[in-house]
Enzyme design. Structure first.
Site, PDB file in Angstrom:
ATOM      1  CG  ASN A 256      -0.048   0.751   2.503  1.00  0.00           C
ATOM      2  OD1 ASN A 256      -0.492   1.694   2.462  1.00  0.00           O
ATOM      3  ND2 ASN A 256       0.454   0.203   3.147  1.00  0.00           N
TER       4      ASN A 256
ATOM      5  CG  PHE B 217       0.133   9.678   7.456  1.00  0.00           C
ATOM      6  CD1 PHE B 217       0.002   8.462   7.577  1.00  0.00           C
ATOM      7  CD2 PHE B 217       1.002  10.489   7.715  1.00  0.00           C
ATOM      8  CE1 PHE B 217       1.069   7.490   8.409  1.00  0.00           C
ATOM      9  CE2 PHE B 217       2.305   9.715   8.448  1.00  0.00           C
ATOM     10  CZ  PHE B 217       1.713   7.796   9.211  1.00  0.00           C
TER      11      PHE B 217
ATOM     12  CB  THR C  77       3.931  10.646   5.157  1.00  0.00           C
ATOM     13  OG1 THR C  77       2.847   9.948   5.151  1.00  0.00           O
ATOM     14  CG2 THR C  77       4.060  11.971   5.591  1.00  0.00           C
TER      15      THR C  77
ATOM     16  CE  LYS D 195       2.879   0.027  13.002  1.00  0.00           C
ATOM     17  NZ  LYS D 195       1.346  -0.204  12.904  1.00  0.00           N
TER      18      LYS D 195
ATOM     19  CG  ASN E 240       4.556   1.121   9.542  1.00  0.00           C
ATOM     20  OD1 ASN E 240       4.257   0.988   8.802  1.00  0.00           O
ATOM     21  ND2 ASN E 240       4.266   2.397   9.981  1.00  0.00           N
TER      22      ASN E 240
END
Length: 431
Positions: A161, A165, A253, A289, A318
């Site tokens: 993916n 965000f 990001t 995280k 992650n």
């Protein structure tokens, strides 16, 4: 004779419509009963139809549409639930664990990324999870990256993916969580006063023995060295959370992962902790995280920062930007830009959990996340040092009954070793 034949004819004439009515009535009752029974069966996460019918049908849709549909279904109360939690039937309660002074009835959690906008918190908790994490949530609403941005690797039971965000923003998510809290108070006969605290034995998840996490992200347009997005998240959403997650490891990001470096991370963690300590009355645990792609040196820096800044825990990990050579899905999917989740992440995350636990002497609680699809992976994470584990991608391939199945199998594995979950956490380091 004629009279007898006439009576017989009239009886047949009268009884034919009656028989038709009776037949249709019986059919109608049968259909209603069958529908009711089917509805009852399908309302249970353990129904085999979810795995054999629902999941294949969902996979006829593109991944993001299927994801959105599943959340909307849950939001409006149409999702199944776990009716018979195996941990409740276990007199020894081997799955129970206590972390951050919070009691968890089981250590299996839902990772952030599923219920991004807090639309279906209770439905997700009713799948049987011990913890559910919403988000990531950014201060200002943002659409995320252009579509398509989610891809299934069917042969690897994995997903790539690059959502970036996408978020409804703090205000909208806070309003949803406040409405949820007010509804709970109303249905439990408590004064609808937002200043009133919940009963001592009720967590912010509003489910005993379970926790609600809020995962905070950063807006794409925010300066890289500005930590205010995370501070705003603590101030806006901390009051609704049993624990808060500072997400500095999304690969989607630009510049976000640079916050995993020692100096920027220390500054960020201190600012977040100070905001929590001064503004959030119940002081939810703060976690950070991190990525599975960090180097040994970076992991050492993270361990040092978490210890120095008195952060309560870490989530490892992650998604990964790496692409293992053994992936079997087609190159046009494997080559997509974004974070890879699912089974390929498991060995990476497991190694980082084991290393981080050793670096901190087991003093910092860890949530193991990445590639969990069975009790075997969950147990491996626990033995390596994870107090809790999370999954998400596996639900898209195995259905909601997976949570129940993992717990049943995990209970059996623990009992075969004559251990509880609490006892096995970090046991690999004590051999």
């Amino acid at each position: 004779m004629f009279a007898r034949r006439l009576v017989s004819t009239r009886a047949a004439t009268v009884s034919a419509p009656v028989r038709r009515v009776a037949t249709w009535t019986a059919l109608g009752v049968g259909v209603v009963c069958a529908a009711a029974y089917t509805g009852l069966v399908l309302s249970d996460t353990r129904a085999v139809a979810h795995r054999l019918v629902t999941i294949p049908l969902m996979h006829l849709l593109d991944p993001e549409t299927a994801h959105a549909l599943s959340i909307k279904t849950a939001k409006y109360g149409l999702a199944p639930r776990e009716y018979s939690a195996p941990e409740n039937a276990d007199s020894e309660n081997v799955l129970a664990v206590k972390v951050w002074n919070l009691p968890f009835e089981n250590p299996i959690g839902l990772a952030a990324g599923c219920d991004k906008h807090a639309e279906a918190v209770d439905a997700m908790l009713n799948f049987g999870f011990g913890l559910v994490e919403i988000g990531s949530v950014t201060p200002v609403p943002q659409p995320g990256n252009p579509k398509p941005r989610m891809f299934r690797l069917e042969k690897d039971l994995a997903v790539i993916n690059r959502y970036g965000f996408n978020s409804d923003g703090h205000a909208v998510v806070a309003a949803r969580l406040l409405d949820r809290l007010r509804h709970w108070k109303y249905t439990h006969g408590l004064a609808n006063d937002d200043s009133k605290l919940l009963p001592a034995d009720i967590p912010l998840s509003l489910h005993k023995g379970k926790a609600l996490g809020v995962n905070l992200g950063k807006n794409k347009v925010s300066p890289a060295d500005d930590n205010s997005d995370y501070v705003k998240g603590v101030l806006s959403l901390g009051k609704f959370a049993d624990y808060i997650v500072i997400n500095i490891s999304s690969p989607n990001t630009p510049g976000l992962r640079s916050l995993q470096r020692r100096e920027p991370m220390l500054k960020l963690m201190n600012e977040v902790r100070q905001a929590r300590d001064s503004e959030v009355a119940h002081r939810p645990a703060i976690l950070v995280k991190i990525a599975p792609d960090v180097t040994r040196e970076e992991l050492e820096d993270i361990a040092a920062v978490v210890t120095e800044a008195k952060i309560d825990g870490v989530i490892i990990s992650n998604t990964t930007i790496s692409r293992p050579e053994y992936l079997r899905s087609s190159n046009d999917v494997v080559g997509q830009v974004g974070g890879l989740s699912g089974p390929p992440v498991f060995p990476l995350a497991l190694d980082k959990v084991r290393d981080f636990y050793a670096l901190t002497n087991g003093k910092i609680p860890i949530i193991g996340c990445g590639g969990v699809s069975s009790a075997k992976e969950a147990l491996a994470f626990g033995k390596a040092g994870a107090s809790l584990v999370q999954l998400y991608t596996a639900l898209a391939f195995h259905g909601p009954g997976l949570v129940h199945d993992i717990k049943v199998d995990l209970i059996q594995l623990l009992k075969s070793e004559n251990k509880t979950w609490q006892e096995i956490v970090g046991i690999d380091h004590r051999k």
